[in-house]
Design a protein around this motif. Structure first.
Motif, PDB file in Angstrom:
ATOM      1  N   ARG A 144     -69.100  21.913  22.402  1.00 50.04           N
ATOM      2  CA  ARG A 144     -70.365  21.554  21.742  1.00 50.04           C
ATOM      3  C   ARG A 144     -71.561  22.172  22.467  1.00 50.04           C
ATOM      4  N   ASN A 180     -74.218  15.285  20.487  1.00 52.97           N
ATOM      5  CA  ASN A 180     -75.229  16.241  20.030  1.00 52.97           C
ATOM      6  C   ASN A 180     -76.646  15.760  20.299  1.00 52.97           C
ATOM      7  N   LEU A 202     -76.672  23.134  15.313  1.00 55.28           N
ATOM      8  CA  LEU A 202     -75.956  22.335  16.304  1.00 55.28           C
ATOM      9  C   LEU A 202     -75.070  21.294  15.625  1.00 55.28           C
ATOM     10  N   ASN A 203     -75.657  20.527  14.701  1.00 52.12           N
ATOM     11  CA  ASN A 203     -74.908  19.436  14.070  1.00 52.12           C
ATOM     12  C   ASN A 203     -73.813  19.932  13.132  1.00 52.12           C
TER      13      ASN A 203
END
Length: 259
Positions: A144, A180, A202-203
């Motif tokens: 991530r 996140n 990002l998500n």
């Protein structure tokens, strides 16, 4: 034998018997403490295993989608994030994992030297991302964080965010980068990085498959671990006979620039 002597012997036997009972009692208490301590150790180990299992059992990022390289990525399969001028005479290849403590140590030691050399046009850095700690410790923070860094590359702010992530790296067993919201919180330390486009990237895990492919390249390279540091193709960080230092790195790069 006099009554006095018999009484003395009986008293001695009784004292010996009492002492034996005391020794037996001490031995029973000692065994109880050992067993108790063993139980505590097992419970502590179980707690650690439980934390790791919990990290491993969380929703894993999807890496099955199409490979979307970040803006400006280069090299074979576009797996390199380049920093610095293409005309630099030296290239530093840096394989890193954002959860890796040894990588943080490298960054803390060499960051200012690398920035100085890239800004002077003498060094080009090729950052390549791995997810070794996710594999070894469980969790998804390496992946991530690498996806977030690739999203920062899309925004033209990779270097600043890369440095923020290492400066705020959690302990190895804490998979904080799997959240996140934590990655967005850290992104706020970089001026102008947090935008709707960055948050969506990002998500959505836009570059998850790219990160997975980068890690495959790391494993295929047969490297011993992270960080792996190559200067002009030579592994200079693993040379125990001639250890790398910031001054030696600077000297080698400047000599190459003069050649």
């Amino acid at each position: 034998m006099s009554d006095k002597n018999r009484e003395g012997k009986r008293t001695a036997r009784e004292r010996i018997a009492v002492e034996r009972e005391r020794q037996k009692a001490r031995e029973r208490r000692r065994r109880t403490l050992i067993v108790g301590a063993s139980v505590v150790c097992v419970l502590a180990l179980a707690a650690v295993i439980g934390v790791i299992a919990a990290n491993t059992g969380e929703d894993k990022p999807d890496t099955s989608g199409p490979v979307a390289a970040p803006t400006g990525a280069s090299g074979q399969d576009s797996l390199v994030i380049p920093v610095g001028q293409d005309t630099a005479r030296s290239t530093l290849t840096v394989w890193e994992d954002f959860r890796c403590p040894a990588c943080k140590n490298f960054e803390d030691t060499y960051r200012s030297t690398i920035h100085e050399l890239t800004e002077a046009g003498k060094l080009r850095v090729e950052y390549r991302l791995a997810t070794l700690i996710d594999k070894n410790m469980g969790g998804s923070g390496s992946l991530r964080a690498a996806n977030a860094a690739a999203c920062a590359q899309d925004a033209g702010k990779f270097t600043a965010y890369h440095d923020v992530l290492f400066a705020n790296q959690p302990v190895e067993t804490d998979d904080a980068f799997a959240d996140n919201s934590k990655l967005i919180e850290l992104a706020r330390k970089v001026d102008g990085l947090v935008t709707p486009a960055f948050e969506k990237c990002l998500n959505d895990g836009t570059h998850n498959s790219w990160v997975a492919k980068s890690n495959e390249a790391f494993e295929a390279g047969g490297f011993g671990g992270t960080p792996t540091i190559l200067l002009n193709g030579k592994n200079v960080y693993a040379d125990q006979q001639n250890p790398l230092t910031p001054d030696r790195l600077k000297q080698m790069v400047e000599e190459a620039a003069k050649a």
